[in-house]
Write an enzyme that holds these catalytic residues in place. Structure first.
Site, PDB file in Angstrom:
ATOM      1  N   ARG A 174      28.846  19.906 -12.278  1.00  0.00           N
ATOM      2  CA  ARG A 174      28.601  18.540 -11.832  1.00  0.00           C
ATOM      3  C   ARG A 174      29.645  17.639 -12.492  1.00  0.00           C
ATOM      4  O   ARG A 174      30.274  18.017 -13.470  1.00  0.00           O
ATOM      5  CB  ARG A 174      27.189  18.081 -12.214  1.00  0.00           C
ATOM      6  N   ARG A 178      29.325   7.140 -13.837  1.00  0.00           N
ATOM      7  CA  ARG A 178      28.538   6.030 -14.371  1.00  0.00           C
ATOM      8  C   ARG A 178      28.979   4.749 -13.666  1.00  0.00           C
ATOM      9  O   ARG A 178      30.144   4.362 -13.762  1.00  0.00           O
ATOM     10  CB  ARG A 178      28.760   5.897 -15.878  1.00  0.00           C
ATOM     11  N   ARG A 251      40.657  31.438 -25.004  1.00  0.00           N
ATOM     12  CA  ARG A 251      41.830  30.574 -24.974  1.00  0.00           C
ATOM     13  C   ARG A 251      41.999  29.996 -26.369  1.00  0.00           C
ATOM     14  O   ARG A 251      41.030  29.731 -27.082  1.00  0.00           O
ATOM     15  CB  ARG A 251      41.655  29.447 -23.954  1.00  0.00           C
ATOM     16  N   ARG A 282      46.275  16.608 -25.148  1.00  0.00           N
ATOM     17  CA  ARG A 282      45.854  15.346 -25.739  1.00  0.00           C
ATOM     18  C   ARG A 282      46.603  15.064 -27.027  1.00  0.00           C
ATOM     19  O   ARG A 282      47.169  15.960 -27.648  1.00  0.00           O
ATOM     20  CB  ARG A 282      44.338  15.307 -25.984  1.00  0.00           C
ATOM     21  N   GLU A 302      48.080  18.320 -29.164  1.00  0.00           N
ATOM     22  CA  GLU A 302      47.281  19.530 -28.956  1.00  0.00           C
ATOM     23  C   GLU A 302      47.761  20.255 -27.703  1.00  0.00           C
ATOM     24  O   GLU A 302      47.733  19.702 -26.599  1.00  0.00           O
ATOM     25  CB  GLU A 302      45.807  19.153 -28.828  1.00  0.00           C
ATOM     26  N   TYR A 351      30.703  28.287 -26.487  1.00  0.00           N
ATOM     27  CA  TYR A 351      31.238  27.025 -26.965  1.00  0.00           C
ATOM     28  C   TYR A 351      30.054  26.149 -27.298  1.00  0.00           C
ATOM     29  O   TYR A 351      29.215  25.874 -26.432  1.00  0.00           O
ATOM     30  CB  TYR A 351      32.120  26.351 -25.924  1.00  0.00           C
ATOM     31  N   ASP A 353      28.524  22.550 -29.271  1.00  0.00           N
ATOM     32  CA  ASP A 353      28.717  21.296 -29.974  1.00  0.00           C
ATOM     33  C   ASP A 353      28.155  21.422 -31.388  1.00  0.00           C
ATOM     34  O   ASP A 353      27.324  22.290 -31.670  1.00  0.00           O
ATOM     35  CB  ASP A 353      28.026  20.151 -29.234  1.00  0.00           C
TER      36      ASP A 353
END
Length: 370
Positions: A174, A178, A251, A282, A302, A351, A353
């Site tokens: 998705r 906003r 990766r 970035r 990066e 991965y 958080d």
């Protein structure tokens, strides 16, 4: 003869540090080892002339889990940093996440109704794609061509090292839109950076616990296997089993760091470069994480990178092939590693958080020790 330690914790990153803290508080004796020369794993910060440099990429703590937020704040004070990255495409800047500022920058629309109409107009061009076969088709059906080509395609292809048409559609399930003028990247109730950098948090978690750095578990396995009753392993699960079921794919990233004699290089902590013509994804200006006032700055470029032995594994390649291999390692862990616990992003091939990492470590401790 009783082993010297109750737990050998392999890896001094966030998962290992939280588990060791809780086990120690429960009266268990822990030895924490890490092959690197520093604590903290990938949240480690290096002090460069008073600026806390995130050596392994930007880390912003955010969570909607009040228990986790109160837990980390019991060790260190957090500032009020709010993540609001900017995307640069062919010299033009766009706010992230996709919000009314972004839509105004793209199309000049100023009302939510006009923004929704423009998105639906662009999506309608791809209404014939009912079963997206790849990431590109999935993204086009969700957002249309403008957002996809300027803000998704190049960044994603650089990140994964392959064309978007070769990436599975599920990578983008998705796209959050906003329809308000709000650049806060996260919806979570709590967000910030530890005052003084992440080392303060890790040092507090490991306070009073024996830690041995520059200690490779695999090079010292014969000795280390017998020093504790139980092992918490937070490294690569395929390496633990000597790649018996094959290598899991990742990766990687590489970083180019520069100290600059200017007080403000880009005006934001994180600027994403979404065009394919720019090799990095970035640029991070670290002082902005802590509202630094130094007369100089430190920036990190990066670059996405392929993974090979000797490089740091960052992002698991969660396709069907690698999922099958990981499941085989999970089976081995249940059958053969009776005295070993597996935790953290590498051992669980995921991965995660930081808040999820803390929550998972606390959950494992409660199941194991309490």
């Amino acid at each position: 003869m009783k082993n010297r330690y109750d737990y050998l914790v392999v890896g001094a990153g966030l998962f290992g540090a939280v588990f060791a803290r809780e086990a120690s508080m429960a009266g268990k004796k822990c030895l924490v080892i890490d092959k690197r020369g520093h604590r903290g794993g990938n949240v480690y910060c290096e002090d460069v002339d008073g600026i806390h440099v995130h050596k392994y990429g930007a880390h912003i703590f955010h969570t909607d889990n009040k228990e986790v937020w109160e837990y980390v704040n019991s060790f260190v004070e957090f500032n009020r940093y709010t993540n609001a990255p900017v995307a640069c495409y062919q010299g033009k800047l766009y706010n992230l996440p996709f919000n009314m500022n972004t839509f105004y920058q793209l199309w000049g629309v100023v009302t939510p109704a006009d923004a929704k109409a423009r998105i639906e107009e662009q999506r309608a061009e791809y209404a014939h794609i009912t079963q997206p076969a790849n990431l590109e088709e999935q993204a086009l059906t969700l957002c249309g061509r403008d957002i996809y080509e300027r803000l998704i395609k190049g960044y994603t292809e650089k990140q994964w090292g392959r064309a978007a048409t070769e990436l599975p559609a599920f990578i983008i399930r998705r796209l959050p839109f906003r329809f308000v003028f709000d650049n806060n990247y996260f919806n979570d109730a709590y967000q910030g950076i530890p005052v003084g950098g992440y080392n303060v948090l890790i040092d507090a978690l490991l306070d009073g616990i024996e830690v041995r750095l520059d200690t490779d578990f695999f090079k010292n396995r014969q000795e280390l296997d017998s020093v504790a009753d139980r092992i918490l392993f937070t490294g690569c699960i395929d390496e633990f089993f000597d790649y018996r079921c094959g290598h899991l794919e990742y990766r990687s990233l590489r970083f180019e760091e520069k100290r600059l004699d200017t007080d403000n290089f880009q005006g934001n902590a994180v600027v994403n470069y979404t065009g394919a013509e720019v090799p990095y994804t970035r640029v991070i200006e670290h002082k902005h994480f802590e509202y630094g006032k130094q007369p100089h700055t430190v920036v990190t470029y990066e670059y996405p990178d392929s993974f090979a032995p000797g490089k740091e594994p960052y992002y698991p390649v969660n396709d069907s092939k690698n999922t099958k291999v990981y499941q085989e390692y999970q089976s081995l862990a249940r059958q053969e590693a009776k005295n070993v616990l597996f935790g953290g992003r590498l051992a669980q091939y995921t991965y995660a958080d930081m808040d999820d990492t803390v929550a998972a470590a606390l959950d494992l401790f409660r199941k194991e020790v309490l």
